[in-house]
Structures are given as C-alpha cells and as structure tokens.
Design an enzyme around this catalytic site. Structure first.
Site, PDB file in Angstrom:
ATOM      1  N   ARG A 161       0.834  -1.197   0.000  1.00  0.00           N
ATOM      2  CA  ARG A 161       0.000   0.000   0.000  1.00  0.00           C
ATOM      3  C   ARG A 161       0.869   1.249   0.000  1.00  0.00           C
ATOM      4  O   ARG A 161       0.545   2.255  -0.633  1.00  0.00           O
ATOM      5  CB  ARG A 161      -0.951  -0.002   1.214  1.00  0.00           C
ATOM      6  CG  ARG A 161      -1.693   1.314   1.409  1.00  0.00           C
ATOM      7  CD  ARG A 161      -2.834   1.215   2.409  1.00  0.00           C
ATOM      8  NE  ARG A 161      -2.505   0.480   3.616  1.00  0.00           N
ATOM      9  CZ  ARG A 161      -1.809   0.968   4.643  1.00  0.00           C
ATOM     10  NH1 ARG A 161      -1.326   2.201   4.597  1.00  0.00           N
ATOM     11  NH2 ARG A 161      -1.598   0.227   5.715  1.00  0.00           N
ATOM     12  N   TYR A 217     -18.240  16.826 -14.470  1.00  0.00           N
ATOM     13  CA  TYR A 217     -18.637  15.420 -14.533  1.00  0.00           C
ATOM     14  C   TYR A 217     -19.658  15.106 -13.441  1.00  0.00           C
ATOM     15  O   TYR A 217     -19.499  15.518 -12.300  1.00  0.00           O
ATOM     16  CB  TYR A 217     -17.398  14.541 -14.405  1.00  0.00           C
ATOM     17  CG  TYR A 217     -17.659  13.097 -14.083  1.00  0.00           C
ATOM     18  CD1 TYR A 217     -18.505  12.316 -14.875  1.00  0.00           C
ATOM     19  CD2 TYR A 217     -17.055  12.488 -12.986  1.00  0.00           C
ATOM     20  CE1 TYR A 217     -18.758  10.995 -14.573  1.00  0.00           C
ATOM     21  CE2 TYR A 217     -17.291  11.160 -12.677  1.00  0.00           C
ATOM     22  CZ  TYR A 217     -18.145  10.420 -13.470  1.00  0.00           C
ATOM     23  OH  TYR A 217     -18.393   9.106 -13.163  1.00  0.00           O
ATOM     24  N   ASP A 257      -9.021  18.862 -14.092  1.00  0.00           N
ATOM     25  CA  ASP A 257      -9.300  17.508 -14.570  1.00  0.00           C
ATOM     26  C   ASP A 257      -8.996  17.493 -16.062  1.00  0.00           C
ATOM     27  O   ASP A 257      -9.725  18.069 -16.864  1.00  0.00           O
ATOM     28  CB  ASP A 257     -10.759  17.151 -14.301  1.00  0.00           C
ATOM     29  CG  ASP A 257     -11.084  15.710 -14.662  1.00  0.00           C
ATOM     30  OD1 ASP A 257     -10.392  15.138 -15.527  1.00  0.00           O
ATOM     31  OD2 ASP A 257     -12.045  15.143 -14.108  1.00  0.00           O
ATOM     32  N   LYS A 313      -9.840   6.249 -18.705  1.00  0.00           N
ATOM     33  CA  LYS A 313     -10.213   6.757 -20.018  1.00  0.00           C
ATOM     34  C   LYS A 313      -9.041   6.648 -21.002  1.00  0.00           C
ATOM     35  O   LYS A 313      -8.586   5.557 -21.286  1.00  0.00           O
ATOM     36  CB  LYS A 313     -10.734   8.186 -19.882  1.00  0.00           C
ATOM     37  CG  LYS A 313     -11.756   8.381 -18.744  1.00  0.00           C
ATOM     38  CD  LYS A 313     -12.928   7.414 -18.798  1.00  0.00           C
ATOM     39  CE  LYS A 313     -14.065   7.799 -17.855  1.00  0.00           C
ATOM     40  NZ  LYS A 313     -13.773   7.728 -16.426  1.00  0.00           N
TER      41      LYS A 313
END
Length: 398
Positions: A44, A97, A168, A193
């Site tokens: 992690r 978004y 973004d 994406k």
C-alpha cells in the site's frame, strides 16, 4: 534498461504485499527509482509496478515532477479534496462530470463541511473568491457540453488569491493539453479513459510540480489506502505507450464525425472544439495541442428520438465511460449526469436530446455510416408521427 537487472523490456508485475527488510525498520531497495527513494516495506505504501507507472506519467504530463496513482479517477478527486479542511471553500466549474458533482454536493459538503459553489468560469474576472476559498476545480473541456476555459486566466486569479488550481485533464489527456504548463497546481486524470485506453482498467492519477503537494498526496495515498493493484498499473502503463497513436487516430475520426453531424437535417446542433462554430474554438486552438475525440450533439425531438438513435447504433456501443479504442455513445441526462439535479441540467443545456460520443479508432467511414443509419431511423419515426391521426402530412423537420 540499466534499472532492471533482469533485462526485461516490460515492467514486471510485482504482486508481493510485503517486502523483507534489511534490518528492523529498514526498508528494502531504497535505491530503486520506482520506490521514490523510500524503499519497499508494504505494498500500500509503495509497489515497484505502481512506481514505474507513476514515473512514466511524470514524463507524459508536461510540467509534472511528481505523480501519485489511485484506484479510480474518483479516488484521485477525493485525494485532492483531502488537501482541504472543514470550513474551506471550493469553486467548481458548473458543467462538471456528474460523479464529481455528486461527490462534492452529497458527500464532501455534508460530511466534511467543505462548501462548494458551482459557477460559470468562462470569464475569470467574474469569479467570486472568498477569504476561505482554497481550491478551484476545473474541467476543460467540460463534460458533456465541451466548454473550454482559459486555464491561464483562471490560474492567474488563483495565484492572486493564494488558492490551488486543480484541472481535470481527462478529456484531453496529457497528449493534447498540459495544465501544469498553463499555471495549474494539479493535473488530475481518470486513467480509466484515454491513458488506459482499452476499457479494462479503473484508475486515476494526480500530477503536480511542487514537492510539498506531492508529499501531502503520497501521505493521503498511503493513509486512505485507495491504491491501484499492480496488475492495473501494468495495464495502464501498457496503455500509456500507445496514447499518442490512439489520440491522433481518435481525433481525426472525431473531426470527420462532427463535420458529418453538422450537415445532417436530424441534428439540431453539434459541439466539438475543432469546429469553427464552437464558441471557444480559438481558445482551444491556443491552449490545446489538438481538439480531442469527444463530440456532443442534439438530435431533433427529445428523449424518444434520442432513444431511437441510440438503439439503432451498431458500431458505437451504448455505454458510459469514454476514451477507449472502441466508440461509445450515451445519453448524459439518463446516464452519466442523471445525478445532477433537473434544474441544474436545464441550466447547463443537458436535455434529453443531447447525445455524447466518445469517438474511437475504428474506420471513420464505418462510424459515419453507423450514425447515418441511426439518424435515418430518427427521421423515419419523425415522419410517421407527422403523418399521424390528422391524415395530413406536416412540414419535414429540419
């Protein structure tokens, strides 16, 4: 290649969750560049495959010195908001978004006490900063109406008011836009994406210049724990290698699709930054390296006609998401932006006739022919309605 003692030309997938230490409290492989100088102790905190991808993203996102990867684009957004504290204020672009809007409005504000105002950012001079404004959240182009915002102008205002600017950059990808070189402090991507590019990985990243921001984001990454798996990092790294090829091909197709749509009688309007009819076409030409592969348009009629169009597509796939090799089509009002309140959608122009296309890398001829068939079906249904119960034919829709 000298960094890899095995000589493997592809970054290995390191599945280990824990790493043998050289002595109590002494991490292993502090000299491995993919460990960012801290070595490995627990996956992690640091993982060789994730580190390799983060380093590759630094090279891809111009202006970046650091990158921190997360398990999704939404997790990356959440990490940026963890830089704020209770009582802080954030300005967000209004046409954002749907998932980001939902997170800000229904989770961040009620649970963390961070106020978010959704505003039009077309004129930086009209932005109303407060004493507690600590962050401006921007998308350019916006989702789904593809508004372009002057990032330099917004960045200048943010510097004057000593607040951070996060952009973004998902729609453009690092290939077509460099927010950090335009003055932004943070560039955020949904790796799901264009960077991943194949609809097979969910990930996000935050890139930045300043080490102070990077240290905070790394602490958040480890403390909150929304880290991507090694296999996801491998897939994203593989996708990044062909980003330039896919973006060029998809953008060429998007232009062909947009030019076709703007001349079809069943289409009321087309939104694509590459068209001269786009209100911010010149700004897009100035601050981007290309116009991207997202196209939005409104067909004649409303929800029924839009549904007919979407159901008659054969090459475009009716699905959410974007940025993959395959072309996707969706109805924002019913799918990606269904969580946006009705009155807000109306103000933004997200009505039931709006269709959002993520144009892929198939043959442009096939894509145009597919849209032609679907639009013909809309017109045929419209003509049926026009020849309805009155027994007289009304004027053809235009």
């Amino acid at each position: 290649m000298e960094e890899n003692p095995t000589g493997a030309v592809v970054v290995p997938i390191s599945l280990a969750t824990t790493f043998q230490q050289t002595a109590p409290g002494k991490a292993t492989a502090v000299n491995d560049p993919n460990s960012m100088g801290i070595g490995y102790e627990y996956s992690r905190t640091g993982n060789p495959t994730r580190g390799a991808f983060e380093r590759a993203m630094v090279k891809a996102e111009q202006g970046a010195n650091y990158c921190v990867a997360f398990s999704s684009g939404s997790a990356a957004t959440s990490a940026v908001m963890h830089l704020l504290k209770h009582g802080d204020h954030c300005l967000s672009v209004d046409d954002v978004y749907g998932g980001t809007q939902r997170y800000f409005r229904r989770i961040l504000t009620p649970n963390a006490g961070i106020q978010v105002d959704f505003v039009d950012m077309s004129d930086a001079e009209k932005l109303e900063f407060k004493d507690n404004t600590k962050l401006v959240w921007l998308e350019s182009p916006t989702n789904p109406t593809l508004k372009i915002t002057d990032i330099r102008a917004i960045a200048k205002k943010c510097k004057e008011h000593r607040c951070l600017l996060a952009v973004d950059n998902t729609f453009c990808s690092p290939y077509f836009q460099s927010p950090l070189n335009l003055g932004a402090d943070l560039a955020v991507h949904s790796v799901t994406k264009y960077i991943g590019g194949h609809s097979d990985v969910v990930m996000g990243v935050v890139c930045c210049k300043e080490v102070a921001l990077y240290d905070k984001l790394r602490f958040i990454q480890n403390g909150v724990g929304a880290v991507p798996s090694p296999f996801d990092c491998f897939l994203a790294h593989r996708g990044l290698k062909t980003l330039h090829l896919r973006m060029e091909a998809a953008a060429r197709n998007a232009m062909a699709v947009a030019l076709f749509l703007q001349d079809h009688p069943a289409v009321r309007s087309v939104i694509y930054p590459g068209l001269k009819s786009h209100p911010q076409h010149e700004l897009a030409k100035e601050q981007q390296y290309g116009y991207g592969a997202m196209v939005s348009f409104s067909c004649i009629g409303g929800r029924a006609e839009a549904s007919i169009l979407l159901k008659n597509l054969r090459v475009f796939c009716l699905a959410e998401s974007l940025g993959a090799v395959e072309s996707l089509a969706e109805s924002p009002s019913l799918m990606t932006h269904a969580s946006v309140p009705d009155d807000q959608r109306a103000l933004l122009g997200i009505d039931d006739s709006l269709i959002r296309l993520s144009v892929g890398i198939e043959s442009s001829h096939d894509l145009v022919r597919d849209l032609l068939g679907a639009l013909d079906a809309v017109q045929a249904e419209s003509h049926k309605s026009d020849n309805g119960s009155n027994g007289c034919k009304r004027k053809k829709a235009s």
